[in-house]
Design an enzyme around this catalytic site. Sequence first.
Site, mmCIF file in Angstrom:
data_model
loop_
_atom_site.group_PDB
_atom_site.id
_atom_site.type_symbol
_atom_site.label_atom_id
_atom_site.label_comp_id
_atom_site.label_asym_id
_atom_site.label_seq_id
_atom_site.Cartn_x
_atom_site.Cartn_y
_atom_site.Cartn_z
ATOM 1 N N GLU A 155 5.075 3.353 16.317
ATOM 2 C CA GLU A 155 5.868 2.528 15.301
ATOM 3 C C GLU A 155 6.922 1.848 16.213
ATOM 4 O OE1 GLU A 155 4.156 4.329 11.235
ATOM 5 O OE2 GLU A 155 6.318 4.275 11.746
ATOM 6 N N SER B 198 7.648 8.093 20.856
ATOM 7 C CA SER B 198 7.100 9.599 21.220
ATOM 8 C C SER B 198 7.363 10.592 20.070
ATOM 9 C CB SER B 198 8.449 10.020 22.363
ATOM 10 O OG SER B 198 8.300 9.282 23.500
ATOM 11 N N GLN C 12 6.403 -2.553 50.525
ATOM 12 C CA GLN C 12 7.149 -2.450 51.342
ATOM 13 C C GLN C 12 6.450 -2.894 52.824
ATOM 14 O OE1 GLN C 12 10.488 -1.904 51.077
ATOM 15 N NE2 GLN C 12 11.105 -1.791 53.142
ATOM 16 N N GLU D 79 0.293 6.546 26.435
ATOM 17 C CA GLU D 79 0.043 7.578 26.189
ATOM 18 C C GLU D 79 0.781 8.744 26.407
ATOM 19 O OE1 GLU D 79 -2.715 7.186 24.462
ATOM 20 O OE2 GLU D 79 -4.403 6.098 25.668
#
Length: 379
Positions: A128, A133, A336, A363
Amino acid sequence: MTVDRILPTEEAHDLLDLTRELATRELDGKADDYERRGEFPRDLLRTLGRSGLLGLPYPEADGGSGQPYEVYLQVLETLAGSWLAVAEAVSVHTLACYPVHAHGTERQRKMLPDMLGGELLGAYCLSEPQGGSDAAALTTKATRDGCGWSVTGTKAWITHAGQADFYNIFARTGGEGARGISCLLAEAGAPGLHPQTPERTMGLRSSPPAQVVLDNLHVDADHLIGEENGGFRIAMEALDAGRLGIAACAVGLGQAAVDYAAAYAKERTQFGKPIAAFQGLGFMLADMSTQVSAARALLLSAARLKDAGRPFSIEAAKAKLFATDVAMKVTTDAVQVLGGYGFVSDHPVERWFREAKVLQIVEGTNQIQRLVISRALTG
């Protein structure tokens, strides 16, 4: 470079060969155009589904292919090496099929053949705007309305929002915390389900996430997946497996970057010889390749635990953490190696560098993975 594989069956070898063939024919060379237009490759997902690649780890009786996770993840890696957005879409769809497969009623499970065959694309609505987390703190609310549930709230960062045919919606049906959350199954186009404008993202522009606003969305009572207030456990079970999918995407992206950088270094000459011959750059390539191989080994070790029916959530967190950090490091090094050419979109390493970043976030951020691992170590 084709990585040598030790696969459990001859069928698995054939499946990986099919995946390489499909990736070469259907995916290679198309990503930049779709990314530029911000167009989701829905028809390509249907092609992969009809080829059996969207239901690989699910039983044949449900319409899947009955493959071990060890094999499925190597298929994902192969797809990611050609086009990350497609591989991530396969991973998210596989995640979205899990609730119905593992906890669905007999009536709900009748949808599985179309889900696993790719005719129905899934979305997984857990995060949301104020709670990524901290999923147990979600505020989307579902209240009984006589013949089912009325759902109100906003979901964020939803892959396939506006593209999906079905949505797993995690909503609060009880008290505070993890024990008050249920999983509801909603169909696209249902009144009250409103996908929003896709986000303007750094990478994966052909599959950008979006918010999904739920405005008194009605969900029939028989669309509750699993037990009432038992949805948080379903969400976490699915995410354990989903983290392996994202790790596989990271390995595929990293391998592509290694291969491209090495090929470029063999062709680019400076001071009268290929730049690969300079020890400073050669050692960089050696480290890149070693890191990707280590990430793959960690990933497949976790997959074998899952296939054996043993606890694997901590190893999945380690694989997701390490593989996605490696992808970020390796794609940075690939830029690089190419020098100025790595900074322009003429070469794919510029896109891979941007795409790698999101893998450290989705995830479960890598900070959350470290938290999961540290808590397991310290109790």
